[in-house]
Structure formats: structure tokens, C-alpha cells
Write an enzyme that holds these catalytic residues in place. Structure first.
Site, mmCIF file in Angstrom:
data_model
loop_
_atom_site.group_PDB
_atom_site.id
_atom_site.type_symbol
_atom_site.label_atom_id
_atom_site.label_comp_id
_atom_site.label_asym_id
_atom_site.label_seq_id
_atom_site.Cartn_x
_atom_site.Cartn_y
_atom_site.Cartn_z
ATOM 1 N N LEU A 150 -21.262 -13.157 5.450
ATOM 2 C CA LEU A 150 -20.373 -12.257 4.715
ATOM 3 C C LEU A 150 -21.062 -11.559 3.550
ATOM 4 C CD1 LEU A 150 -17.097 -14.269 5.075
ATOM 5 C CD2 LEU A 150 -17.469 -11.907 5.797
ATOM 6 N N PHE A 202 -21.162 -21.861 4.180
ATOM 7 C CA PHE A 202 -22.076 -21.125 5.061
ATOM 8 C C PHE A 202 -21.566 -19.724 5.382
ATOM 9 C CE2 PHE A 202 -21.108 -20.353 9.568
ATOM 10 C CZ PHE A 202 -19.836 -20.868 9.677
ATOM 11 N N LYS A 203 -20.291 -19.448 5.117
ATOM 12 C CA LYS A 203 -19.756 -18.106 5.371
ATOM 13 C C LYS A 203 -20.549 -17.025 4.619
ATOM 14 C CE LYS A 203 -16.066 -19.576 7.737
ATOM 15 N NZ LYS A 203 -16.194 -21.037 7.746
ATOM 16 N N ASP A 204 -21.160 -17.400 3.505
ATOM 17 C CA ASP A 204 -21.961 -16.423 2.745
ATOM 18 C C ASP A 204 -23.146 -15.903 3.554
ATOM 19 O OD1 ASP A 204 -20.508 -16.516 0.310
ATOM 20 O OD2 ASP A 204 -21.524 -18.365 -0.260
ATOM 21 N N THR A 223 -13.831 -18.493 4.498
ATOM 22 C CA THR A 223 -14.050 -17.084 4.822
ATOM 23 C C THR A 223 -13.422 -16.176 3.771
ATOM 24 O OG1 THR A 223 -14.172 -17.456 7.192
ATOM 25 C CG2 THR A 223 -13.511 -15.272 6.514
#
Ligand SMILES: *Cc1c(COP(=O)(O)O)cnc(C)c1O
Length: 496
Positions: free
Chosen positions: A117, A112-114, A147
Site C-alpha cells: 500500500l 505487512f500491508k505497507d 489494510t
């Protein structure tokens, strides 16, 4: 639209515009930037149901990032949420076993960091232009595994930026490490550290506020910033998918516009669930925020007892992105629960760093009644992966399974039948050994590459490009360092 000014959680006097806060990452006094006021959502929930992800992103982000023009934001959004995601809708809901899983892992690095980011580099370069910053921006990032890769993928070869990622050697999954060590780009550097995530995060924070380091950077024409969720530029894009998910629940006829929905979030650094809390404060009809931890249950104790105590064993689990004892973003919640008292917040954080614990007041605890919290053990996590697969044929990763198990218990204990969305934060392919062996314990002897094909066979889910890529990509990084040597490694690699 109302202009939003940000201030530090540790001093009301330190203020910044949105673009300045994004450029700085951390406030100069070590506090986190928070919006002076949480803007109200004034749109229509019926209309929300008809909007694309990009339209919702523009609507929500422009309420917070008020010194960006609509054109600038639109450009950032269109550059981020494009074919790097493997579904055109960017994220989607999947119903299984009586809950709705919000699949936030369809971006380039399958976590889910995408979601944040992929847009942060665009926000940052736009912010630099707006503020006439000509220094090279050096992103320093501590990662518990996801991350780091997502930030490098976002910043790789972005002109005017460099990025250094520190990860706990031995504390991430095989796929996570391979993804990072094969990262291309002339401006990226990955370093394993002999310590855990908290060690990495604390050392990075120290580097940020070290005056001697800052001076050397300035002389070299560079400045630091952060891609961790302490950066408001990470947090704001994460608010978007709570609105989008709600709209999708309305669109699917699961709720009527205005009906409440619960959100369950597998939590580590408290960024993702804080975004849900901000969404609720903006006016999104959201009832309970269910905070799910793994065996590093420091947040569960905090919500149940009002006491934050990091003095405990750091446990390595099958959900490594949640192996954290110092949840940075909790500082923003504490600040709000203290009715925006920066003095009090600073005192709590000082106690945390000096004594390892602090206790909030009973009055503050009342302000946290929207939260419910519990944790899942390693065994329960594996069982939950298997249960959902057996009952619904749906395969989830261990982080999502922690949330799923905690939600199941919430429902059992409270009887609350409010429709609930569970954040699904990683593709099962990213943690395939834990996932496959939870479903088929007899396969522990299989190699990682055999496990990829086995997961494909049992789940029917197409193998993501990110996994295909690491099958063949050459390893490009191998630096490992002591925690104490992190500042020296930064200077060495930057050549200053
Ligand atoms: C980062 C991460 C989390 C924890 O999110 P926070 O915002 O740090 O609370 C949970 N699951 C996965 C897969 C992650 O990568």
C-alpha cells in the site's frame, strides 16, 4: 519484454492492460483480473542475493506491469520504499528457533500491508495519467484492521484521490482502531460498521458493481477503485519480497542458489500466499507453500477436502486480520487450478454466493499439491508466542504465531527439513495485549499504555513511531453505520 494483458477470472473476453486493471480494481463482471500469462523470471539467483529491495522490485514488477515505462516504475518504487520504512533494507530475515522470520512490518503502519500500500497510490496516479483519466478516484476499502490504516496512510492528501474505509466495529484490536480513527488528511473517511469483515467486503463489492452508483459517480466526476488485495496493484508488489527473501537466504549462506525454500504464510484473504504462488510459477525455487489459518479454518478444509464452505460460525480471534470466511483471492487460484476456465470459475463463485459452498474436481485438487494447510487454535497461538520467547527471546505477533505454530506442526508431521521462511506480518506492538499476556498472563489488568512499555522491556525492541504517534494523536473520526447504509454513507460523504 513480453506484453502482459489481464483478463477477468469470470470472463476471458474482459481484458485490460496492467494500468487499466489497477485503475478499475475489480473487473466489471465482478471477477478478479489475472495476468494472461505468468511471466518467467529470467534473472540470476546469485545476482538476486546482491540486489537491494528497490532493484528487485523494479526487476519483478516490470515483468507484470508491462504498460508502465521503467522510469515510471522506478519513480513509483523510489517514492514508496524510502524512509517511511524504519530499516533501510525495507524488510529483513530474523532466524529464531530453526526458522527464518521475514519481518514485513517495518513500514509506516507496522503491518505487512505497507509493503504494497505504500506503492499502490503511486501506481494508481501514474495509471490515471497514462489513461487520461481526469475523474477523481475514490478508493473504497473493506478492512479487517490493517489494510484500512495502511491504505489511508498511503492515499492521505494524494491529489485527485479520496478514500473511504469500512471496518468491523468491535472486530479489530485497540491499536488498530486507534490508528484508523486518528488518521489525518482531508480526503480520508473511516466508518465502523455493525457487522464483520465479510459483511464489509461483500457490501463494498456490491457498491462497485451497482450501475446506479456508478452513474452518480460519473456525473459527479468520480470513479471507484479498490485498495484491497483484489487489486492487481496490491498483488504484484507482494511478489517482490519472496524473491528478495530468497536472495537474502542465499546471501546469508543458508541455501545455495537454486536450492528449494518453503514459505509459510498466515492467511486471510489469500493475497499474500497467492503472491508466493505466483513467485513459484515464475520460477523461484520454492517447494511447499504452507497456508496457516486461525480458528476460521475455511481454507484448511478447502485444501484438505477440496470443498469451500463458508457456512460456519465467524469466530473473532486474537489474529483479527485473518478473521475471514470469504477469501477473495482464492478465486484466482481456483481459476488457475481450473486451467484458466472462466466459465467454470464463474459457476463456482455463483455457487459460493448462492449456496455458500462449492466443491472442486479431483483433477483440480492435483493442481494444488504445492499447498499444505493447517490451523492454530487460540490457545496454541498464545503458547507459540510464549515458546518462541522462552526459547529464542524473539517476540512475534499473533498472526505470525499462527504461522509459526502451523509450520512447527508441518515439520513434525512431514519430517521435511527444507529451510523455511515464515512471513511475519505485523509488529507485536500492534497486538500488544495478546502478545504480552501470552508471555505474562498475570498482566491482564494493565492499561494499553502500560503494556507498550512492558513489551519494550521484555522484547528489547524499540517502540515503533506508529505506536508513539497514537499515544498523543487526537481522534478525528467517529462514524458508525449499519451494513445496509454503507452506500448512502458513501454518497453522503462524497456530497453527490
Ligand atoms: C492482512 C493480514 C494477514 C492476511 O493476509 P492476506 O493477504 O489477507 O491473506 C495476515 N496478517 C496480518 C497482520 C495482516 O494484516
Amino acid at each position: 519484454m513480453e506484453n502482459i494483458i489481464y483478463n477477468s477470472t469470470r470472463s476471458a473476453k474482459i481484458t485490460a492492460t496492467a494500468s487499466q486493471a489497477i485503475l478499475q480494481g475489480l473487473a466489471p463482471d465482478g471477477g478478479l483480473y489475472v495476468p494472461g500469462k505468468i511471466p518467467a523470471y529470467t534473472g540470476s539467483l546469485e545476482q538476486l542475493a546482491q540486489q537491494t529491495y528497490q532493484e528487485t522490485a523494479l526487476e519483478i514488477m516490470s515483468l507484470f506491469l508491462t504498460d508502465f515505462t521503467q522510469e515510471e516504475l522506478k519513480h513509483c518504487i523510489d517514492s514508496a520504499y524510502d524512509s517511511k520504512f524504519d530499516i533501510p533494507e525495507i524488510t529483513r530475515l530474523h532466524e529464531a528457533g530453526g526458522a527464518w522470520y521475514l519481518e514485513l512490518f517495518h513500514g509506516a503502519t507496522i503491518a505487512f500491508k505497507d509493503m504494497a500500500l505504500s506503492i499502490l497510490p503511486h501506481l494508481m496516479t501514474t495509471a490515471a495519467k497514462k489513461n487520461h483519466v481526469t475523474d477523481e478516484i475514490v478508493i473504497l476499502t473493506a478492512t479487517s484492521g490493517d489494510t484500512g490504516k495502511a491504505a489511508m496512510a498511503g492515499f492521505a492528501d494524494v491529489p485527485g484521490t479520496k478514500i473511504i474505509v469500512f471496518y468491523p466495529k468491535g472486530g479489530v484490536s485497540v491499536v488498530q482502531e486507534k490508528q484508523m480513527l486518528t488518521q489525518r488528511g482531508a480526503n480520508v473517511h473511516v466508518v465502523g460498521i455493525k457487522g464483520n469483515f465479510d459483511d464489509a467486503q461483500s457490501a463494498v463489492k456490491r457498491i462497485f458493481s451497482d450501475d446506479a452508483m456508478k452513474e452518480r459517480m460519473a456525473k459527479g466526476g468520480m470513479r471507484f477503485s479498490s485498495a484491497n488485495s483484489i487489486n492487481i496493484g496490491r498483488l504484484v508488489p507482494q511478489i517482490v519480497y519472496y524473491f528478495y527473501a530468497y536472495g537474502q537466504m542465499v546471501k546469508a549462506g543458508e541455501v545455495k542458489a537454486g536450492d528449494p525454500v518453503n514459505f509459510t504464510v498466515p492467511t486471510g484473504n489469500f493475497g499474500n500466499i497467492l503472491a508466493a504462488y505466483y513467485a513459484k510459477q515464475m520460477g523461484l525455487p520454492c517447494a511447499k507453500l504452507i497456508c496457516a489459518s486461525n480458528e476460521n479454518r475455511v481454507l484448511v478444509d478447502f485444501f484438505r477436502e477440496g470443498r469451500y464452505d463458508r457456512r460456519r460460525e465467524f469466530i473473532l480471534t486474537s489474529s483479527p486480520s485473518m478473521d475471514i470466511l470469504i477469501s477473495s483471492n482464492l478465486e484466482r487460484l481456483v481459476y488457475q487450478a481450473a486451467e484458466e476456465d472462466a466459465e467454470a470459475t464463474r459457476a463456482y463463485m455463483q455457487q459460493l454466493s448462492e449456496d455458500g459452498s462449492y466443491e472442486i474436481t479431483d483433477l483440480m485438487r492435483v493442481g494444488l499439491k504445492d499447498f499444505w494447510s493447517d490451523y492454530a487454535s487460540e490457545e496454541q497461538t498464545a503458547q507459540e508466542i510464549r515458546r518462541l520467547y522462552d526459547q529464542a527471546g524473539y517476540v512475534i505477533d499473533p498472526h505470525t504465531a499462527v504461522a509459526s505454530e502451523v509450520y512447527r506442526r508441518y515439520r513434525e508431521e512431514t519430517g521435511d527439513a527444507t529451510k523455511t521462511v515464515i512471513d511475519s506480518t505485523a509488529s507485536p506492538y500492534k497486538f500488544l495485549r495478546s502478545v504480552v499476556t501470552a508471555i505474562q498472563p498475570e498482566l491482564t489488568g494493565m492499561s494499553d499504555f502500560e503494556l507498550i512499555d512492558e513489551l519494550h522491556r521484555i522484547s528489547g525492541v524499540e517502540i515503533p513511531q506508529a505506536i508513539e504517534d497514537i499515544r498523543t494523536a487526537p481522534q478525528l473520526h467517529s462514524t458508525v453505520t449499519e451494513v445496509a447504509d454503507m452506500p448512502a454513507e458513501v454518497l453522503r460523504w462524497l456530497g453527490i
